[in-house]
Design a protein around this motif. Sequence first.
Motif, PDB file in Angstrom:
ATOM      1  N   UNK A 219       0.829  -1.198   0.000  1.00 13.46           N
ATOM      2  CA  UNK A 219       0.000   0.000   0.000  1.00 13.46           C
ATOM      3  C   UNK A 219       0.867   1.253   0.000  1.00 13.46           C
ATOM      4  N   UNK A 220       0.402   2.276  -0.725  1.00 11.57           N
ATOM      5  CA  UNK A 220       1.108   3.558  -0.727  1.00 11.57           C
ATOM      6  C   UNK A 220       1.219   4.109   0.690  1.00 11.57           C
ATOM      7  N   UNK A 221       0.256   3.802   1.542  1.00  8.03           N
ATOM      8  CA  UNK A 221       0.268   4.294   2.924  1.00  8.03           C
ATOM      9  C   UNK A 221       1.502   3.826   3.691  1.00  8.03           C
ATOM     10  N   UNK A 222       2.148   2.792   3.197  1.00  5.51           N
ATOM     11  CA  UNK A 222       3.305   2.228   3.895  1.00  5.51           C
ATOM     12  C   UNK A 222       4.628   2.561   3.197  1.00  5.51           C
ATOM     13  N   UNK A 223       4.668   3.627   2.405  1.00  8.54           N
ATOM     14  CA  UNK A 223       5.864   3.954   1.638  1.00  8.54           C
ATOM     15  C   UNK A 223       6.541   5.230   2.144  1.00  8.54           C
ATOM     16  N   UNK A 224       7.874   5.213   2.055  1.00  8.18           N
ATOM     17  CA  UNK A 224       8.708   6.360   2.436  1.00  8.18           C
ATOM     18  C   UNK A 224       9.774   6.521   1.356  1.00  8.18           C
ATOM     19  N   UNK A 225      10.006   7.748   0.921  1.00  5.52           N
ATOM     20  CA  UNK A 225      11.055   8.022  -0.051  1.00  5.52           C
ATOM     21  C   UNK A 225      12.030   9.041   0.496  1.00  5.52           C
ATOM     22  N   UNK A 226      13.328   8.819   0.237  1.00  2.00           N
ATOM     23  CA  UNK A 226      14.362   9.741   0.713  1.00  2.00           C
ATOM     24  C   UNK A 226      15.271  10.087  -0.466  1.00  2.00           C
ATOM     25  N   UNK A 227      15.450  11.399  -0.708  1.00  4.85           N
ATOM     26  CA  UNK A 227      16.273  11.822  -1.832  1.00  4.85           C
ATOM     27  C   UNK A 227      16.834  13.215  -1.649  1.00  4.85           C
ATOM     28  N   UNK A 264      26.542  13.604   5.339  1.00  2.00           N
ATOM     29  CA  UNK A 264      27.701  13.374   6.181  1.00  2.00           C
ATOM     30  C   UNK A 264      27.448  13.559   7.661  1.00  2.00           C
ATOM     31  N   UNK A 265      26.196  13.834   8.030  1.00  2.00           N
ATOM     32  CA  UNK A 265      25.838  14.053   9.442  1.00  2.00           C
ATOM     33  C   UNK A 265      24.754  13.082   9.901  1.00  2.00           C
ATOM     34  N   UNK A 266      24.840  11.841   9.441  1.00  2.00           N
ATOM     35  CA  UNK A 266      23.932  10.758   9.824  1.00  2.00           C
ATOM     36  C   UNK A 266      22.495  10.999   9.340  1.00  2.00           C
ATOM     37  N   UNK A 267      22.356  11.611   8.151  1.00  2.00           N
ATOM     38  CA  UNK A 267      21.026  11.938   7.646  1.00  2.00           C
ATOM     39  C   UNK A 267      20.085  10.759   7.518  1.00  2.00           C
ATOM     40  N   UNK A 268      20.576   9.637   6.989  1.00  2.00           N
ATOM     41  CA  UNK A 268      19.726   8.449   6.835  1.00  2.00           C
ATOM     42  C   UNK A 268      19.359   7.877   8.199  1.00  2.00           C
ATOM     43  N   UNK A 269      20.313   7.761   9.073  1.00  2.00           N
ATOM     44  CA  UNK A 269      20.069   7.215  10.411  1.00  2.00           C
ATOM     45  C   UNK A 269      19.017   8.043  11.146  1.00  2.00           C
ATOM     46  N   UNK A 270      19.131   9.355  11.093  1.00  2.00           N
ATOM     47  CA  UNK A 270      18.174  10.238  11.759  1.00  2.00           C
ATOM     48  C   UNK A 270      16.787  10.097  11.134  1.00  2.00           C
ATOM     49  N   UNK A 271      16.735   9.987   9.817  1.00  2.00           N
ATOM     50  CA  UNK A 271      15.447   9.826   9.130  1.00  2.00           C
ATOM     51  C   UNK A 271      14.772   8.515   9.525  1.00  2.00           C
ATOM     52  N   UNK A 272      15.559   7.452   9.637  1.00  2.00           N
ATOM     53  CA  UNK A 272      14.982   6.147  10.008  1.00  2.00           C
ATOM     54  C   UNK A 272      14.427   6.178  11.425  1.00  2.00           C
ATOM     55  N   UNK A 273      15.090   6.891  12.314  1.00  2.00           N
ATOM     56  CA  UNK A 273      14.543   7.032  13.668  1.00  2.00           C
ATOM     57  C   UNK A 273      13.266   7.860  13.632  1.00  2.00           C
ATOM     58  N   UNK A 274      13.269   8.934  12.869  1.00  2.00           N
ATOM     59  CA  UNK A 274      12.100   9.810  12.756  1.00  2.00           C
ATOM     60  C   UNK A 274      10.876   9.051  12.252  1.00  2.00           C
ATOM     61  N   UNK A 275      11.097   8.090  11.355  1.00  2.00           N
ATOM     62  CA  UNK A 275      10.000   7.328  10.759  1.00  2.00           C
ATOM     63  C   UNK A 275       9.699   6.046  11.526  1.00  2.00           C
ATOM     64  N   UNK A 276      10.349   5.862  12.690  1.00  5.78           N
ATOM     65  CA  UNK A 276      10.142   4.671  13.528  1.00  5.78           C
ATOM     66  C   UNK A 276      10.507   3.375  12.803  1.00  5.78           C
ATOM     67  N   UNK A 277      11.469   3.462  11.897  1.00  4.60           N
ATOM     68  CA  UNK A 277      11.962   2.269  11.212  1.00  4.60           C
ATOM     69  C   UNK A 277      12.958   1.526  12.092  1.00  4.60           C
TER      70      UNK A 277
END
Length: 298
Positions: A219-227, A264-277
Amino acid sequence: MNRKYIFLDIDGTLYSVAQGGIPASAEQAIFAARHNGHKIFLCTGRSLAEIVSYLDYKCDGFIMGAGAMVYAERKRIFDHPIPEEDVTRFRQLLDSMGLGYSLEGSAGAYCSPAGYEKLLWYFSGGAKDRSVQIANAEKNCTYPVSYGDEESDHIYKICAFGDSWEPKYPELEKRLQEPYILTQSMNLPDDHFCIGEITNGQINKGTGIGHVLSYYGGSVEDTIGIGDSSNDIPMFKAVHHAIAMGNATPVTKEAADWVTADIGSHGILIAFLHENLITVQQYDELLEALARQEGSQR
């Protein structure tokens, strides 16, 4: 946790020019998220050849060529190369305009002399030695155009390389014919480095996401995009929650729902925490492990 489908751009999101690779915090965040049951897809403008170093990466599939080729669970579920006659026409057009180019195919990315020089710099990781630059480019299956061409490979996207966006790229955009479009994927004026991507306007990262969801029944409701760049905006429009990197272009940030830290400042890691991944505990443990690793390397 409810399973999420996460779509990650590569260049400027996962791949750092400054580091010449993927930050360790991003790799660990992806590993933890998959451990938690989420699906990770690399959603890139790169062709199959250019992600060869990522084929054994711990992810669940790939959207390549800005949506022109899609893999899920190591199965090709969509394939739409550019017709050979159009590839030839674009090569002639770019040559006439004095723009370098790269023909991005299944077996390699084949560059004009000017395009090759730009990509040698891009993949150099800061190395000045030309032999090192060439070796790094070959790791990404990037070669001079004499290595091969559209007659021996399917081409899925064409990149045009220049020193500045004005005035050539707007003129190039006017000279493209439907259904093709030009998208600015990178503009580094201080480094005299610009990339404009020529793609089929009816195919993009968003349509690629649609093929993935159809394959899984997701479902689209379960999608996240990072770019981080303009070619990620179709991805943003196709997902439920769009996240721009802190180093993203202004137009990309404007199109996003939320902006994380720089690559270079843990952008992906911070995003994953923000999204409860990942959990707060996993986040803290990863940061502690990274700090120990950095300390041992000093």
